[in-house]
Each structure stands twice: as C-alpha cells, then as structure tokens.
Design a protein around this motif. Structure first.
Motif, short mmCIF file in Angstrom:
data_model
loop_
_atom_site.label_atom_id
_atom_site.label_comp_id
_atom_site.label_asym_id
_atom_site.label_seq_id
_atom_site.Cartn_x
_atom_site.Cartn_y
_atom_site.Cartn_z
N GLU A 67 0.81 -1.22 0.00
CA GLU A 67 0.00 0.00 0.00
C GLU A 67 0.84 1.27 0.00
N SER A 68 2.12 1.14 -0.31
CA SER A 68 2.98 2.33 -0.35
C SER A 68 3.73 2.39 -1.68
N ASP A 70 7.26 4.23 -3.51
CA ASP A 70 8.49 5.00 -3.45
C ASP A 70 8.74 5.58 -4.83
N VAL A 96 -2.80 4.98 -4.89
CA VAL A 96 -2.27 4.97 -3.52
C VAL A 96 -2.42 6.38 -2.95
N ASN A 100 0.94 7.86 1.63
CA ASN A 100 1.69 6.61 1.52
C ASN A 100 2.71 6.65 0.38
N ILE A 101 3.00 7.84 -0.11
CA ILE A 101 3.96 8.03 -1.19
C ILE A 101 5.18 8.75 -0.64
#
Length: 107
Positions: A67-68, A70, A96, A100-101
């Motif tokens: 759920e994240s 990068d 997302v 959560n980014i």
C-alpha cells in the motif's frame, strides 16, 4: 533493472505453480491472482513513470510495495509545486493515497 529481473523470477515461479498438476486448484488460483497483482503493479508503475517523464521528470523510478509507493526523481531539489505535481500523478496512476507516497530526490 534489478526490479525487472526479480519480477521475471517471481512470474516464472508462479507459472511453475500454475502448471504443476500435483497442486490443488486453490493453490493455482492463488498463484494466478498473485501474477495478476504483479502485472497490475508493474503497469501502474510504468504509467506513472511515463507521465512523470512527460511532465519533465526524466529518469524517475516508481516502485509499488503493498500500500505504499516509493518515487525516486533525478533532480537537485524540488519545489513545493513540483512535489505536489509528482504526488498527484503518482497517486492517480497507482491508486495509492498521497500520505503513503515517499519521494526521494537523487542529484
């Protein structure tokens, strides 16, 4: 490149599970679902990267992990507007939530 190699290995392992006649249909269905999820994540990453590049953020890398997300962007620094633009693009393309980014600037 490493990300692509790892995905290829995972897909190969899942294909072996799917094609194994000794496994239950439930195990095979789970492997198919996992393969679909991997393919969808790869497509979302690619879509986000292409749009970031189109908006001037060349050589960016987007990586979804559960759920994240990068995001690595090649730049000396980012303005608030650029950060917001990256967040918006990545959030829309990956589905997302912005919280959560994580954006990492790589000079």
């Amino acid at each position: 490149l490493l990300k692509e190699q790892t995905r290829a290995q995972n897909k190969e392992a899942l294909l072996q599970i799917i094609n194994n006649e000794e496994l239950t249909e439930e195990a095979k269905a789970e492997a198919v679902n996992t393969m679909v999820e991997l393919t969808q994540a790869a497509q979302k990453e690619s879509d986000a990267q292409m749009l970031l590049e189109a908006k001037g953020f060349a050589q960016s890398v987007v990586s979804i992990s559960g759920e994240s997300v990068d995001v690595m962007v090649c730049a000396e620094s980012l303005t608030e507007d650029q950060t917001a633009q990256i967040m918006d693009i990545v959030s829309r393309k990956t589905e997302v939530a912005p919280e959560n980014i994580v954006i990492t600037v790589v000079p």
